[in-house]
Design an enzyme around this catalytic site. Structure first.
Site, short mmCIF file in Angstrom:
data_model
loop_
_atom_site.label_atom_id
_atom_site.label_comp_id
_atom_site.label_asym_id
_atom_site.label_seq_id
_atom_site.Cartn_x
_atom_site.Cartn_y
_atom_site.Cartn_z
N LYS A 160 0.82 -1.20 0.00
CA LYS A 160 0.00 0.00 0.00
C LYS A 160 0.86 1.26 0.00
O LYS A 160 1.84 1.34 0.74
CB LYS A 160 -0.92 0.02 1.24
CG LYS A 160 -1.88 -1.15 1.30
CD LYS A 160 -2.73 -1.12 2.56
CE LYS A 160 -3.79 -0.06 2.51
NZ LYS A 160 -4.73 -0.19 3.67
N GLY A 166 -8.17 5.92 -3.06
CA GLY A 166 -8.92 5.47 -4.22
C GLY A 166 -8.38 4.21 -4.87
O GLY A 166 -8.62 3.94 -6.04
N LYS A 203 -0.70 -7.76 5.95
CA LYS A 203 -1.31 -9.05 5.67
C LYS A 203 -2.60 -8.81 4.89
O LYS A 203 -3.38 -7.93 5.22
CB LYS A 203 -1.63 -9.78 6.99
CG LYS A 203 -2.33 -11.12 6.82
CD LYS A 203 -1.41 -12.18 6.27
CE LYS A 203 -2.11 -13.55 6.21
NZ LYS A 203 -1.27 -14.56 5.56
N LYS A 239 -16.44 3.23 -3.82
CA LYS A 239 -17.70 2.85 -3.19
C LYS A 239 -18.88 3.09 -4.13
O LYS A 239 -18.95 4.10 -4.82
CB LYS A 239 -17.89 3.64 -1.89
CG LYS A 239 -16.79 3.38 -0.86
CD LYS A 239 -16.81 4.42 0.25
CE LYS A 239 -15.64 4.25 1.19
NZ LYS A 239 -15.56 5.34 2.19
N GLU A 277 -11.77 4.62 9.11
CA GLU A 277 -12.15 3.46 8.30
C GLU A 277 -11.46 2.19 8.78
O GLU A 277 -10.28 2.20 9.14
CB GLU A 277 -11.83 3.72 6.83
CG GLU A 277 -12.48 4.99 6.30
CD GLU A 277 -12.65 4.99 4.80
OE1 GLU A 277 -12.22 4.02 4.15
OE2 GLU A 277 -13.24 5.96 4.28
N ASN A 292 -10.24 9.59 6.94
CA ASN A 292 -10.57 10.62 5.95
C ASN A 292 -10.88 11.90 6.71
O ASN A 292 -11.91 12.01 7.38
CB ASN A 292 -11.77 10.20 5.10
CG ASN A 292 -11.43 9.08 4.14
OD1 ASN A 292 -12.07 8.04 4.11
ND2 ASN A 292 -10.40 9.27 3.33
N ARG A 294 -12.16 14.79 6.50
CA ARG A 294 -13.07 15.68 5.76
C ARG A 294 -14.48 15.12 5.87
O ARG A 294 -14.68 14.04 6.43
CB ARG A 294 -12.67 15.74 4.29
CG ARG A 294 -12.56 14.34 3.65
CD ARG A 294 -12.32 14.38 2.17
NE ARG A 294 -11.93 13.09 1.63
CZ ARG A 294 -12.73 12.08 1.36
NH1 ARG A 294 -14.04 12.20 1.62
NH2 ARG A 294 -12.28 10.95 0.86
N VAL A 297 -18.40 11.63 1.05
CA VAL A 297 -19.49 11.59 0.07
C VAL A 297 -20.73 10.98 0.71
O VAL A 297 -21.85 11.47 0.53
CB VAL A 297 -19.07 10.76 -1.17
CG1 VAL A 297 -20.24 10.64 -2.15
CG2 VAL A 297 -17.87 11.39 -1.86
#
Length: 449
Positions: A160, A166, A203, A239, A277, A292, A294, A297
């Site tokens: 990552k 995104g 993992k 999403k 998250e 996030n 902010r 959505v």
């Protein structure tokens, strides 16, 4: 900050309209900025003032900090609301606002930096006793270290990008050979997309659900949560459908996750609205993935089940007001589902479909909300995100919410461009969605059939 009487909205489309509406109800004037591509956007007429900040490309308009600040100074505003996307999680922008004595409706630059970099956010989570996915303690020095860590935690693994978002800079590797390819692809993509090739390894959790916690804090030390949203219905980390509460999530896990999210937000010195998250494995173990910093959505989902207007709360918090809410007062009621309506053609590999909307008929009825900036005659530009609206329903139970959403999707008519409505209808009718047995790869498996 003293009382806010005028706000500049550093964004466009649906979220710009959402902020305008919240401000109107609070008696606050608004300045909307727009690019040349958005010059004729209908929502601009609802703002008190509108200022052009550049050409169509976002890099020459919505992402130009100097032009946004100039518009704010010309408009004589006290604060800027960044919406989501664009500059909303840019700590430098928040710092520039502060140096210009303009309020930033969001967290401080310092807390944004603590949670904005995924690697530092993971370190902060560990300090706050928030579970993280087993992996490297920090960024990897190179491919050989990645291989060493992968063998320690066991394949499959997930590479990552620390500055990612995104789905960019993410690659799964099932063995040594695949790891070498994944490393090269992930680091190159991260460098190209974010200017930061930093990579860490975790993992790979098989068939996870994506569950996030909405948090809300003020500048006086209060930090609350507005329960969770399930965002497992996604394609390539984008999403498609969000709902609250998360189906099949044990109450014990729910309470542990919300407590963990609040701990992490407090550790970051966070205030305003934000989202912590997590992924949840098949045994209901949960692991932190990112913050996030902010408004999201999918914030209407939390608004519908709690009855709390998150945009208004953001503005009041930015003005220095104390939250009048208490955690015990935030009781989720019923079930809410949101479908993101994008100008894309699912039958053509989700090809973007900009163009003129010849006709649009929005659904209505009890428990139905349609957040959209488009009208008949509106031209969807090809330069930005393809979202044209969010269809949200709220009903006493999940089954009834699914029935209402299905009816509302069939009622929604958009002529002139293709949309994702047919895909949403297919997903809602699938037995796995009804049974809530989906995971984050459910949509991709379905589309591959």
């Amino acid at each position: 900050m003293s009382k806010i009487t005028k706000i500049l909205i550093a964004n466009r489309g649906e979220i710009a309209l959402r902020v305008i509406r919240a401000c109107r109800e609070l008696g606050i004037e608004t300045v909307a900025v727009y690019s040349e591509a958005d010059r004729d956007a209908p929502y601009l007429n609802l703002a008190d003032e509108a200022v052009c900040i550049g050409p169509a490309k976002a890099a020459d308009s919505y992402l130009r900090i100097d032009r946004v600040i100039s518009a704010a100074e010309i408009g004589n505003v006290q604060a800027i609301h960044p919406g989501y996307g664009f500059l909303s999680e840019n700590a430098h922008f928040a710092e520039v606002c502060r140096s210009c004595d303009i309020g930033f409706i969001g967290p401080t630059p310092e807390s944004m930096e603590r949670v904005g970099d995924k690697n530092s956010a993971r370190a902060l989570a560990r300090e706050a006793d928030v579970p993280t996915v087993p992996g490297s303690p920090g960024l990897l020095s190179g491919e050989q270290e990645a291989l060493k860590v992968a063998k320690e935690i066991g394949f499959p693994v997930l590479l990552k990008a620390t500055a990612g978002g995104g789905g960019k800079g993410m690659r799964v590797a099932a063995n040594d050979l695949a790891l070498s390819t994944a490393w090269q692809q992930a680091s190159a993509e991260a460098e190209a997309a974010f200017g930061n090739a930093g990579i860490y390894i975790e993992k790979y959790v098989e068939k996870p659900r994506h569950v996030e916690i909405q948090v809300l804090g003020d500048q006086h030390g209060t930090m609350l949560h507005l329960w969770e949203r399930d965002c497992s219905t996604q394609r390539r980390h984008q999403k498609l459908i969000e709902e609250s509460p998360s189906p099949r999530l044990p109450q014990e896990t729910r309470e542990a996750m919300t407590a963990a999210a609040v701990r992490l937000a407090k550790a970051a010195g966070y205030y305003s609205a934000g989202t912590v998250e997590f992924i949840v494995d098949q045994d209901n173990n949960f692991y932190f993935i990112e913050v996030n910093a902010r408004i999201q959505v999918e914030h209407p989902v939390s608004e519908m089940v709690t009855g709390i207007d998150l945009l208004k709360q953001q503005i009041l918090v930015a003005a220095g007001e104390k939250l009048s809410l208490k955690q015990e007062d935030i009781v989720p009621r019923g079930h809410a589902i949101e479908c993101r309506i994008n100008a894309e053609d699912p039958s053509a590999n989700f090809r973007p479909c900009p163009g003129q909307i010849e006709q649009i008929i929005a659904p209505g009825g009890f428990g139905v909300r349609f957040d959209s900036h488009v009208t008949a005659g509106y031209v969807v530009p090809p330069y930005y995100d393809s979202l044209i609206g969010k269809l949200i329903v709220h009903q006493p139970t999940r089954d009834v919410a699914i029935e209402t959403m299905t009816r509302a999707l069939r009622e929604l008519q958009v002529k002139g461009i293709a949309t994702t409505v047919p895909l949403h209808l297919d997903l809602l009718s699938h037995s796995a969605f009804h049974d809530a047995t989906i995971d984050t790869k459910f949509v991709e498996r379905l589309l591959a059939e």
